[in-house]
Write a protein that holds these residues in place. Structure first.
Motif, PDB file in Angstrom:
ATOM      1  N   GLN A 238      55.822  23.300  75.532  1.00 54.97           N
ATOM      2  CA  GLN A 238      55.875  23.732  76.932  1.00 54.97           C
ATOM      3  C   GLN A 238      56.835  22.871  77.741  1.00 54.97           C
ATOM      4  OE1 GLN A 238      51.214  24.138  77.256  1.00 54.97           O
ATOM      5  NE2 GLN A 238      52.127  25.195  78.991  1.00 54.97           N
ATOM      6  N   ARG A 242      60.252  24.040  79.737  1.00 55.77           N
ATOM      7  CA  ARG A 242      60.416  23.786  81.170  1.00 55.77           C
ATOM      8  C   ARG A 242      61.750  23.078  81.434  1.00 55.77           C
ATOM      9  NH1 ARG A 242      54.620  22.282  81.024  1.00 55.77           N
ATOM     10  NH2 ARG A 242      53.452  24.047  81.895  1.00 55.77           N
ATOM     11  N   VAL A 296      56.266  28.668  82.514  1.00 55.53           N
ATOM     12  CA  VAL A 296      55.931  28.342  81.127  1.00 55.53           C
ATOM     13  C   VAL A 296      54.433  28.157  81.020  1.00 55.53           C
ATOM     14  CG1 VAL A 296      56.319  26.782  79.193  1.00 55.53           C
ATOM     15  CG2 VAL A 296      58.161  27.211  80.831  1.00 55.53           C
TER      16      VAL A 296
END
Length: 421
Positions: A238, A242, A296
């Motif tokens: 994640q 990002r 995300v």
């Protein structure tokens, strides 16, 4: 462009090479085919979701009793199979009369394949053609990237009836060979026209590669991360997206699975990512999103939403609405008559361990304003919201309210988005 039909599948070169003979169900030749699977008889119907053509070598039919053969055909028809193609001449000398009779009765297209053609050649050709018409039956242009890769990813994401040697061979054909100890993470990206964000994330993570393909408006991928990597691989994925994904993209990350655990694990993380993406595009977020940048999220962040909508939002809508009315009725009545944000405040508070500091910061309000809202909620509901016995019920109901409200808005005329499944 309309979906590929069974008649068109039968016209493909690898299928024609198998010398197919239609024994029953001629009226069903123009049915759309969602996917083509190969499977042994004993597991055939278990993997079907509807719209599939199933290929089998017929070995399980050789010594089966008459009723077992009939029940097998009935189960396929009940699961919505488009047709059954059985290889005859090797394991099965000829098509059993009971199978033909039951297929005729149910109007299920039944094909006898008289020449031996590896099923992987048939499934690759057929599923490549289906992908060209659009992933999962959606009208679309030809997917970008390698067709073999796109077909395998779509097959895994649709939980096709595969086997591990076939998956590994098709993955190797695409240059994807995850080594021992590798962890795989499914990723689904909406709004991307190419796989650049996935490639950049893999480089940032120091991963050993990715199986990825771009479909119209979406990218589907399996990231391969070293098993020796410290920390939480899902959170690391994640954070990588990002950092590298363009603003406006929506990225959903599945859970981490061992590469050597079998193709079903590969399928599970891809399906979790795709379902999470559908929900992320449809359901309002539980907490305010950061301004700018990509959105995300992960399957763990949408765990409640995915469980509540298992089987589809439409099938669960009435049940969810009843759950919301039972647990949150007084709050809904208050919000209908007064401008307020009590249900959302309740959910954010519960999701953050009933921490006033964290809740107030996320809602961008002062702690005194938060306390006033919490007192109003407790007064309306007639209970203490930090009661451990109530936490699960209240959080589930608040989440269900957001799901029902969001999907209803997405289904309204002119609204954008997709329905969760």
């Amino acid at each position: 462009m309309p979906a590929l039909t069974l008649r068109e599948v039968l016209a493909l070169d690898p299928v024609r090479a198998s010398a197919p003979e239609l024994l029953a169900g001629a009226a069903g030749l123009d049915r759309p085919v969602r996917w083509v699977h190969s499977s042994e008889v004993y597991e055939g119907a278990n993997f079907l979701d509807g719209g599939e053509l199933l290929l089998t070598n017929g070995f399980g039919l050789t010594d089966a009793e008459d009723e077992v053969r009939r029940r097998y055909v009935r189960e396929l028809a009940a699961r919505g199979a488009v047709g059954l193609a059985v290889e005859v001449g090797r394991s099965l000398p000829s098509m059993p009369g009971e199978v033909v009779d039951e297929a005729r009765r149910l109007e299920l297209p039944l094909l006898a394949l008289h020449r031996v053609v590896p099923f992987v050649r048939i499934t690759e050709a057929a599923n490549r053609a289906i992908v060209t018409r659009g992933l999962s039956g959606r009208s679309a242009v030809r997917p970008r990237g390698d067709d073999h890769t796109a077909a395998l990813l779509a097959d895994l994401a649709d939980r096709a009836a595969l086997n591990q040697p076939e998956v590994e061979a098709r993955a190797a054909l695409a240059g994807f060979r995850p080594g021992p100890g590798t962890r795989l993470i499914g990723v689904s990206v909406h709004g991307a026209r190419e796989t650049g964000a996935v490639d950049r994330a893999v480089r940032l993570l120091g991963g050993s590669g990715a199986l990825r393909a771009a479909f119209p408006g979406d990218v589907l991928a399996l990231l391969a991360l070293s098993g020796g990597r410290a920390g939480d691989p899902v959170r690391a994925a994640q954070e990588a997206f990002r950092a590298v994904a363009e603003p406006g993209l929506t990225v959903a990350v599945g859970h981490a699975v061992p590469a050597g655990g079998g193709w079903l694990h590969w399928s599970e993380t891809l399906r979790a990512a795709r379902t999470t993406l559908e929900l992320a595009l449809t359901v309002p977020p539980a907490e305010p999103a950061a301004p700018g940048g990509p959105l995300v999220t992960s399957s763990r962040a949408f765990a409640l939403e995915r469980e509540l909508t298992r089987g589809g939002v439409r099938a669960n809508r009435e049940r969810l609405a009843g759950m919301v009315r039972h647990a949150l009725g007084p709050l809904l009545e208050w919000e209908a008559a007064h401008p307020s944000d009590l249900v959302r405040t309740l959910e954010v508070h519960l999701r953050n361990g009933c921490s006033p500091t964290r809740t107030a910061a996320l809602l961008h309000i002062g702690r005194q304003s938060l306390y006033q809202r919490l007192e109003r909620i407790e007064s309306l509901l007639g209970l203490e919201i930090d009661d451990p016995d109530l936490l699960g019920e209240l959080l589930t109901a608040a989440c269900a309210h957001r799901v029902v409200r969001g999907t209803a808005r997405a289904a309204a005329p002119g609204a954008a988005g997709v329905s969760a499944a």
